[in-house]
Enzyme design. Structure first.
Site, PDB file in Angstrom:
ATOM      1  N   GLN A  30       0.814  -1.214   0.000  1.00 18.49           N
ATOM      2  CA  GLN A  30       0.000   0.000   0.000  1.00 18.49           C
ATOM      3  C   GLN A  30       0.850   1.267   0.000  1.00 18.49           C
ATOM      4  O   GLN A  30       0.642   2.161  -0.820  1.00 18.49           O
ATOM      5  CB  GLN A  30      -0.926   0.016   1.223  1.00 18.49           C
ATOM      6  CG  GLN A  30      -1.764   1.295   1.315  1.00 18.49           C
ATOM      7  CD  GLN A  30      -2.697   1.303   2.516  1.00 18.49           C
ATOM      8  OE1 GLN A  30      -3.010   0.260   3.071  1.00 18.49           O
ATOM      9  NE2 GLN A  30      -3.152   2.482   2.903  1.00 18.49           N
ATOM     10  N   GLY A 160       2.866  -6.256   6.001  1.00 19.30           N
ATOM     11  CA  GLY A 160       3.179  -7.605   5.552  1.00 19.30           C
ATOM     12  C   GLY A 160       3.673  -7.663   4.120  1.00 19.30           C
ATOM     13  O   GLY A 160       4.674  -8.320   3.819  1.00 19.30           O
ATOM     14  N   THR A 161       2.991  -6.944   3.209  1.00 16.56           N
ATOM     15  CA  THR A 161       3.362  -7.001   1.794  1.00 16.56           C
ATOM     16  C   THR A 161       4.677  -6.273   1.537  1.00 16.56           C
ATOM     17  O   THR A 161       5.591  -6.811   0.913  1.00 16.56           O
ATOM     18  CB  THR A 161       2.249  -6.394   0.918  1.00 16.56           C
ATOM     19  OG1 THR A 161       1.014  -7.071   1.177  1.00 16.56           O
ATOM     20  CG2 THR A 161       2.584  -6.533  -0.551  1.00 16.56           C
ATOM     21  N   ASN A 223       6.678   8.178   8.548  1.00 15.03           N
ATOM     22  CA  ASN A 223       5.439   8.958   8.429  1.00 15.03           C
ATOM     23  C   ASN A 223       5.283   9.990   9.544  1.00 15.03           C
ATOM     24  O   ASN A 223       4.769  11.088   9.318  1.00 15.03           O
ATOM     25  CB  ASN A 223       4.227   8.025   8.433  1.00 15.03           C
ATOM     26  CG  ASN A 223       4.012   7.353   7.089  1.00 15.03           C
ATOM     27  OD1 ASN A 223       4.433   7.868   6.064  1.00 15.03           O
ATOM     28  ND2 ASN A 223       3.363   6.206   7.088  1.00 15.03           N
ATOM     29  N   ASN A 245       2.874  11.985   0.967  1.00 13.50           N
ATOM     30  CA  ASN A 245       3.498  11.368  -0.202  1.00 13.50           C
ATOM     31  C   ASN A 245       3.978  12.400  -1.214  1.00 13.50           C
ATOM     32  O   ASN A 245       4.989  12.195  -1.895  1.00 13.50           O
ATOM     33  CB  ASN A 245       2.526  10.388  -0.856  1.00 13.50           C
ATOM     34  CG  ASN A 245       2.217   9.200   0.036  1.00 13.50           C
ATOM     35  OD1 ASN A 245       2.979   8.887   0.950  1.00 13.50           O
ATOM     36  ND2 ASN A 245       1.095   8.540  -0.205  1.00 13.50           N
ATOM     37  N   GLU A 271      26.697   7.846  -8.752  1.00 17.20           N
ATOM     38  CA  GLU A 271      27.483   8.938  -8.171  1.00 17.20           C
ATOM     39  C   GLU A 271      27.083   9.153  -6.712  1.00 17.20           C
ATOM     40  O   GLU A 271      27.938   9.371  -5.848  1.00 17.20           O
ATOM     41  CB  GLU A 271      27.252  10.236  -8.959  1.00 17.20           C
ATOM     42  CG  GLU A 271      27.870  10.242 -10.342  1.00 17.20           C
ATOM     43  CD  GLU A 271      29.369  10.446 -10.309  1.00 17.20           C
ATOM     44  OE1 GLU A 271      29.892  10.928  -9.282  1.00 17.20           O
ATOM     45  OE2 GLU A 271      30.028  10.108 -11.304  1.00 17.20           O
TER      46      GLU A 271
END
Length: 468
Positions: A30, A160-161, A223, A245, A271
């Site tokens: 997500q 989890g993902t 966050n 975001n 670089e």
């Protein structure tokens, strides 16, 4: 005083860029997908592309599109990007959203059953079913590249993902493409005060083990830190993930500006790696961005290069919850954009060197790399950030980042001392030994940062170098 310049300007025609390096982005889970949405929104705007991937005929600026976009030969450009998530909600929003015609449908991969905040489900069971199809899509994108430089991976390691499937895909990238292709990660670490899952410490330590082994550079994001920056500097009382975001996207844009707006002397991510990573394991970076101004304030404020540089070094500007004053800088890259000249940058760096609160390790006293790109920073229409004449993005390697690891490790130890929730991981096929192995690895990493921050001893110097 030592610092290096790389200076960029725009000299290539839209869609051009022969001989340029390409970068493939991978958005996992997500958080990775939602950060990706903000990044592609900004990149399209910077490159004069409409939401359907077609070039805006009214935009006659010169751009280097081939870095992130593939030319389909029909006047349309498609991102070199793969989205993957084990549940469909976030990617379905992309499929039905404003940018639904921008992405190749096969590059939006989603399942029906999520990882349930369990690293083991993302790594061993549910996520494993998506390994081959994802790698196949990545393989097809690499075949379309003439000079692939590497991969940028976006994920959060508390769920989890992002943690489990992210680790699995990083391992496969290492196996298939080896060390010659750079793996540049943007990893969202668990916040100290805002928790989205009880088992975040487990997932983070397990995924951190993979980040340590299989990424070349990893920018640590948080966050909670970005939330505070947005609330304090943009005056948004209740920031959403979109607000956060879009600010993270500015860091991604600035870090890749010299790749996309050509003519620079040093113009690739390698670089950054060369100048910011003193040892292979010590590749976790802090980031900051300045100025961060709301539209209302922008008309009444103007920041000099010295002022934005000072702001970038402030502890409250760091996009991870740690205080650089508690550690020492090993290396620092300042990437300026817009109305900035080398003389101003030199003055700004000299001013920073005289600031006693900003301390460098004594074995790397002049650790600055400075880049100037004359393409001004862009702002998404209708967004929170105002368009400004100049900006700076700082990526730094500081021993203070160990605070992030120590905080997570402490929470891990509290949970694991009672073996709480461990059975959920074992049930999905994970061996209990992986917990202790990953924890030992992060403890070793903490120790490495601690030793690097110590004063240099000439007698032990040669032994330390051999050890690393």
């Amino acid at each position: 005083l030592q610092f290096l310049y790389f200076i960029g300007n725009t000299h290539t025609k839209k869609g051009g860029g022969g001989g340029m390096s390409e970068v493939i982005t991978l958005h996992i889970g997500q958080a990775g997908c939602q950060i990706g949405n903000a990044c592609w929104e900004l990149l399209c705007w910077e490159h004069g592309l409409r939401a359907n991937g077609c070039a805006d005929p009214d935009d006659d600026e010169d751009y280097r599109l081939s870095t992130f976009f593939s030319d389909l030969g029909t006047g349309k450009y498609s991102p070199r990007s793969v989205y993957v998530d084990l549940e469909p909600t976030v990617i379905d929003e992309v499929r039905t959203g404003t940018y639904r015609h921008l992405f190749h449908p096969d590059n939006l991969i989603s399942g029906k059953e999520d990882a349930a905040n369990n690293y083991s489900r993302g790594y061993s069971t549910v996520g494993k079913e998506f390994k081959d199809v994802t790698m196949d899509r990545i393989r097809r994108l690499t075949e379309d590249c003439t000079s692939l430089q590497g991969f940028m991976i976006f994920n959060a390691i508390g769920g989890g993902t992002g943690s489990g499937l992210g680790s699995l895909l990083l391992e496969r990238l290492s196996v298939e493409y080896g060390p010659k292709k750079l793996k540049f990660g943007f990893a969202v670490y668990p916040s100290p005060n805002i928790s989205t899952a009880v088992v975040e410490p487990y997932n983070s330590v397990l995924a951190g083990h993979s980040l340590l082994e299989h990424t070349d550079v990893a920018v640590v994001l948080d966050n909670d830190a970005v939330y505070d920056i947005v609330r304090r500097k943009l005056g948004i009382e209740m920031p959403t993930y979109t607000n956060l975001n879009r600010l993270m996207a500015q860091v991604v844009s600035s870090a890749t500006a010299s790749l996309r707006f050509g003519g620079s002397l040093n113009e690739d991510l390698v670089e950054l790696q060369t100048n910011l990573v003193p040892y292979p394991r010590i590749h976790f970076l802090l980031s900051s961005y300045a100025p961060i101004l709301s539209v209302e304030k922008a008309y009444h404020e103007s920041f000099s290069p010295q002022e934005i540089t000072t702001t970038a070094f402030e502890p409250s500007s760091m996009m991870a919850k740690c205080d650089p004053r508690h550690g020492k800088y090993m290396a620092c890259c300042l990437m300026y954009r817009g109305d900035v000249v080398p003389k101003d940058v030199g003055a700004a760096v000299c001013m920073i060197k005289t600031n006693r609160t900003i301390e460098f390790v004594d074995w790397c006293p002049g650790g600055f790399k400075c880049g100037i790109n004359y393409q001004a920073p862009a702002a998404v229409p209708g967004g929170d950030l105002a368009r400004v004449q100049r900006s700076v993005c700082m990526l730094s390697n500081s021993t203070a980042v160990a605070e992030v690891f120590a905080r997570i490790d402490h929470k891990f130890d509290l949970l694991y001392s009672k073996k709480a929730f461990v059975h959920w991981y074992i049930r999905e096929g994970m061996e209990e030994g992986m917990f202790s192995e990953a924890r030992e690895d992060t403890a070793s990493l903490e120790k490495d940062y601690e030793e690097l921050g110590e004063d240099y001893d000439e007698e032990e110097g040669e032994e330390d170098i051999e050890e690393y």
